[in-house]
Design an enzyme around this catalytic site. Sequence first.
Site, short mmCIF file in Angstrom:
data_model
loop_
_atom_site.label_atom_id
_atom_site.label_comp_id
_atom_site.label_asym_id
_atom_site.label_seq_id
_atom_site.Cartn_x
_atom_site.Cartn_y
_atom_site.Cartn_z
CG ASP A 62 33.39 -53.66 -100.60
OD1 ASP A 62 34.07 -53.39 -100.55
OD2 ASP A 62 33.69 -54.84 -99.74
CE LYS B 113 32.81 -58.97 -98.19
NZ LYS B 113 32.71 -57.11 -98.27
CG ASP C 84 36.32 -56.25 -102.64
OD1 ASP C 84 36.24 -55.51 -101.71
OD2 ASP C 84 36.90 -56.92 -102.93
CG ASN C 85 36.04 -58.33 -99.96
OD1 ASN C 85 35.10 -57.81 -99.99
ND2 ASN C 85 37.68 -58.30 -100.16
CD GLU D 132 40.36 -54.77 -99.00
OE1 GLU D 132 40.16 -55.18 -99.80
OE2 GLU D 132 39.57 -54.69 -98.13
C1 LIG Z 1 22.53 -58.04 -92.72
C2 LIG Z 1 21.77 -56.47 -94.04
C3 LIG Z 1 23.17 -56.57 -94.58
N1 LIG Z 1 22.99 -55.35 -95.81
C4 LIG Z 1 23.60 -54.21 -95.19
N2 LIG Z 1 22.94 -53.24 -95.80
C5 LIG Z 1 23.56 -51.78 -95.47
N3 LIG Z 1 25.00 -51.95 -95.14
C6 LIG Z 1 25.79 -53.25 -95.38
C7 LIG Z 1 24.80 -54.32 -95.08
N4 LIG Z 1 25.32 -55.94 -94.78
C8 LIG Z 1 26.86 -54.30 -94.28
N5 LIG Z 1 26.67 -53.04 -94.56
C9 LIG Z 1 27.73 -52.37 -93.98
O1 LIG Z 1 28.79 -52.93 -95.60
C10 LIG Z 1 30.09 -51.64 -94.87
C11 LIG Z 1 29.93 -53.97 -94.78
C12 LIG Z 1 31.02 -54.44 -95.51
C13 LIG Z 1 31.68 -55.69 -95.39
N6 LIG Z 1 33.23 -56.22 -96.00
C14 LIG Z 1 33.79 -56.98 -95.32
O2 LIG Z 1 33.69 -57.66 -94.05
C15 LIG Z 1 35.24 -56.97 -95.79
C16 LIG Z 1 36.35 -57.38 -95.21
C17 LIG Z 1 37.20 -57.54 -95.24
C18 LIG Z 1 39.07 -57.82 -94.35
C19 LIG Z 1 39.81 -59.19 -94.91
C20 LIG Z 1 40.58 -59.11 -94.09
C21 LIG Z 1 40.20 -59.32 -92.75
F1 LIG Z 1 41.45 -60.66 -91.91
C22 LIG Z 1 39.61 -58.57 -92.19
C23 LIG Z 1 38.59 -58.26 -93.00
C24 LIG Z 1 37.83 -57.82 -96.28
C25 LIG Z 1 37.03 -56.27 -97.13
O3 LIG Z 1 37.49 -55.71 -98.58
C26 LIG Z 1 35.96 -56.51 -97.05
O4 LIG Z 1 35.14 -55.91 -97.37
C27 LIG Z 1 29.47 -51.93 -93.50
C28 LIG Z 1 31.23 -52.05 -92.54
C29 LIG Z 1 28.43 -52.34 -93.33
O5 LIG Z 1 27.46 -51.02 -92.21
MG LIG Z 2 35.54 -55.05 -99.24
#
Ligand SMILES: CCCNc1ncnc2c1ncn2[C@@H]1O[C@H](/C=C/CNC(=O)c2cc(-c3ccc(F)cc3)cc(O)c2O)[C@H](C)[C@H]1O
Ligand SMILES: [Mg+2]
Length: 214
Positions: A141, A144, A169-170, A199
């Site tokens: 999650d 993406k 997810d997503n 969600e």
């Molecule tokens: C490059 C490092 C990778 N490695 C990484 N290693 C560790 N941690 C990591 C890594 N990459 C990211 N993260 C962390 O995970 C989280 C990031 C989560 C991302 N989730 C989404 O983008 C999303 C968007 C929508 C959405 C739907 C509709 C809309 F209009 C807008 C948004 C809905 C949803 O259910 C979604 O899960 C957190 C914010 C971020 O710090």
């Molecule tokens: Mg999500």
Amino acid sequence: MDQSKEQRILNSVSYNAVKGDPESVLDCIDNYCSQKEWAMNVGDEKGVILDKVVEEADPTIALEFGTYVGYSAIRIARLLKPNARLLTIEFNPEFASIAREIIEIAGLSEKITIIEGHSQDIIPQLREKYQVDKVDFVFLDHWKERYCPDTILLEECGYLKKGSILLADNIVYPGAPDFVKYIRSHKSFDCTNYPSHLEYMKVEDAMEKAVYMG
Ligand SMILES: CCCNc1ncnc2c1ncn2[C@@H]1O[C@H](/C=C/CNC(=O)c2cc(-c3ccc(F)cc3)cc(O)c2O)[C@H](C)[C@H]1O
Ligand SMILES: [Mg+2]
């Protein structure tokens, strides 16, 4: 300086949730994010799918990419058997710290280890630094476009065993097209799609389950 949305979610949990009661923490976050400020938690509708897959996996070692504020970590950990544990990876220190506090309020700090760092750096360290041999369940999650490379990395590092279950997810929104293409065409994964909704919204979304066949 103004508080962040994530800090406001923590404030609401701290004020309204029953300490040591994971369900009340989940309800508090869902109420806050559906009535006050939307946030990207897996939420209550897709959360039921997550619950069912976790119960099916009945994992001893569970892994999560993207802790954010800890909603899905609590959702997963509240279902784990006594000696089971969840490792959740989060690279944003502010989110990791907020998640730690929310998980503490839920009374699940003993079952959940938040690992601060980038998933691609942490995955290769899970065996030596976190005594992980195989992972039974993985919840994806985070960003993406990282679903696919991190799945390949998990495979390459040898953490998947026959029956390991991945849940992403997503799949529809925001979408993870390269992951879907990869996982559905991979001979060792048996995939199932679970249509649902984004969600707290009426927008279509879905989750994808992939069982590793060894
Ligand atoms: C490059 C490092 C990778 N490695 C990484 N290693 C560790 N941690 C990591 C890594 N990459 C990211 N993260 C962390 O995970 C989280 C990031 C989560 C991302 N989730 C989404 O983008 C999303 C968007 C929508 C959405 C739907 C509709 C809309 F209009 C807008 C948004 C809905 C949803 O259910 C979604 O899960 C957190 C914010 C971020 O710090
Ligand atoms: Mg999500």
